[in-house]
Enzyme design. Structure first.
Site, PDB file in Angstrom:
ATOM      1  N   ASP A 120     -83.583 -16.523  81.172  1.00 39.14           N
ATOM      2  CA  ASP A 120     -83.035 -17.047  82.420  1.00 39.14           C
ATOM      3  C   ASP A 120     -82.954 -15.886  83.407  1.00 39.14           C
ATOM      4  OD1 ASP A 120     -81.619 -18.232  84.448  1.00 39.14           O
ATOM      5  OD2 ASP A 120     -79.775 -18.526  83.310  1.00 39.14           O
ATOM      6  N   GLU A 133     -79.728 -14.975  92.427  1.00 37.80           N
ATOM      7  CA  GLU A 133     -79.536 -16.398  92.157  1.00 37.80           C
ATOM      8  C   GLU A 133     -78.266 -16.652  91.381  1.00 37.80           C
ATOM      9  OE1 GLU A 133     -79.925 -20.195  89.822  1.00 37.80           O
ATOM     10  OE2 GLU A 133     -79.612 -18.129  89.142  1.00 37.80           O
ATOM     11  N   ASP A 175     -86.740 -22.789  86.953  1.00 33.97           N
ATOM     12  CA  ASP A 175     -85.587 -22.221  86.264  1.00 33.97           C
ATOM     13  C   ASP A 175     -85.529 -22.788  84.850  1.00 33.97           C
ATOM     14  OD1 ASP A 175     -83.154 -20.801  85.824  1.00 33.97           O
ATOM     15  OD2 ASP A 175     -82.578 -21.134  87.917  1.00 33.97           O
ATOM     16  N   HIS A 180     -77.450 -18.169  78.463  1.00 32.70           N
ATOM     17  CA  HIS A 180     -76.402 -17.202  78.790  1.00 32.70           C
ATOM     18  C   HIS A 180     -75.869 -16.509  77.541  1.00 32.70           C
ATOM     19  CE1 HIS A 180     -75.376 -18.349  83.219  1.00 32.70           C
ATOM     20  NE2 HIS A 180     -76.676 -18.312  82.984  1.00 32.70           N
TER      21      HIS A 180
END
Length: 364
Positions: free
Chosen positions: A198, A230, A253, A341
């Site tokens: 990401d 971003e 994305d 994440h």
């Protein structure tokens, strides 16, 4: 059987791209680049763009903006298509150095702190990279109470230990220095995993799309944007879209692929290996429905694996493009990603390939 049914049952057209430079994807993921400090990623992107585009520039926010001129037949009108993938990753800035030399950090992007316990990190100081250990302050499990063991700390409770005394730390580290999590990207079966898929996986996807178009100019004018900041509010894409003035916008994305044990299929969002995601909705935008239909129909016609995606919470550069000036018809193409994440974000090779093939099919 109707003609429409016969067409649907026909063998799909072969994919455009078969080889992917996965070594480049892993190099991109390994590079440091938190919001506002994307320099290392930008340098690699600029090097990779050599020979692939007609013009390239870097704007005031550090966005890389590359143009590929179209080949338009007489009587045709070319769209100006802005495709944006962000270069930054979630990470930290040094915000405080205490009297014993421990660092406290400011998060850049959303972290689940359960994934931050006892992590190797790098502090990117002006004089060079410093290895460090990130861990929450407090007691180890041996002397913690049952209640203390259950507590999930906040980012402000984590410290970074550089193994140096306070004087040595202050001589080398400044407030605002970038901190990144350490993880070398690698292949795991059909997955590629690393700390910054990401959105380096989408940066890679856009670069591979440009490579596929190298010897065949697109039908539309292509403005490829590799955006900054971003993760802290789509900031680079906002200014880039204002300057580019696209007539069509495409965000690139990652999205959730929670197709793992413990989560019901209704919450999975997407499934790994089932194709590129065509976003219908997230909390930052509703994709332009005619574009969603156009991309979905194109994928079906060309036999390119694709899946429609609804994400309850999250946003992409597509939202920044969509809201630019008087508004731009926009959608986002999403790479299904497990463990978003964390330091083991994982994407599937087949989904990457599908994303490149769908973009190339649309642009041609």
């Amino acid at each position: 059987m109707s003609k429409k049914q016969k067409k649907a049952d026909a063998a799909p057209a072969p994919s455009t791209v078969t080889d992917l430079r996965l070594d480049l994807l892993m190099r991109l993921s390994d590079l440091p680049g938190v919001p506002g400090q994307e320099d290392a990623v930008r340098d690699l992107v600029l090097a990779e763009l050599d020979g692939l585009v007609d013009e390239v520039r870097v704007d005031a926010l550090g966005n890389v903006i590359a143009r590929r001129a179209p080949r338009v037949k007489k009587g045709e009108v070319a769209e100006r298509v802005m495709i944006s993938a962000h270069m930054d990753e979630i990470g930290f800035l040094v915000r405080f150095i205490d009297d014993r030399g421990y660092l406290r950090v400011q998060a850049l992007g959303g972290f689940d702190t359960r994934n931050l316990f006892a992590r190797n990190v790098t502090v990117h100081a002006r004089g060079g990279a410093l290895p460090g250990i990130m861990t929450p302050g407090g007691k180890p499990v041996h002397i913690a109470t049952p209640e203390e063991r259950k507590k999930i700390p906040e980012v402000k409770e984590f410290i970074i230990d550089l193994g140096l005394n306070a004087e040595e730390v202050r001589a080398q580290v400044r407030i605002g220095d970038m901190v990144t999590l350490d993880q070398t990207a690698r292949q795991v079966g059909r997955l590629v995993c690393g700390k910054a898929m990401d959105d380096r996986a989408s940066v890679f996807l856009l670069l591979e799309t440009l490579r596929a178009l190298r010897d065949a100019p697109p039908r539309h004018e292509l403005i490829a944007v590799f955006s900054t900041q971003e993760e802290v509010g789509l900031r680079g894409a906002i200014t880039a879209a204002y300057g580019v003035q696209p007539t069509v916008g495409i965000g690139l994305d990652v999205t959730l692929a929670v197709d793992t044990p413990g989560v019901g299929p209704d919450e999975a969002v997407t499934t790994m290996g089932q194709g590129i995601g065509i976003k219908v909705f997230d909390s930052s935008m509703i994709s332009h429905r005619p574009l969603v239909d156009q991309f979905w129909d194109l994928a079906q016609e060309r036999g390119i694996p694709a899946q429609l995606e609804v994400l309850a919470l999250g946003g992409t550069d597509g939202a920044a493009i969509q809201r630019s000036r008087e508004g731009v018809p926009t959608l986002t193409l999403s790479l299904p990603t497990r463990y978003i994440h964390t330091i083991v974000e994982a994407v599937h090779v087949d989904d990457l390939r599908a994303g490149v093939n769908l973009l190339v099919a649309y642009l041609r």
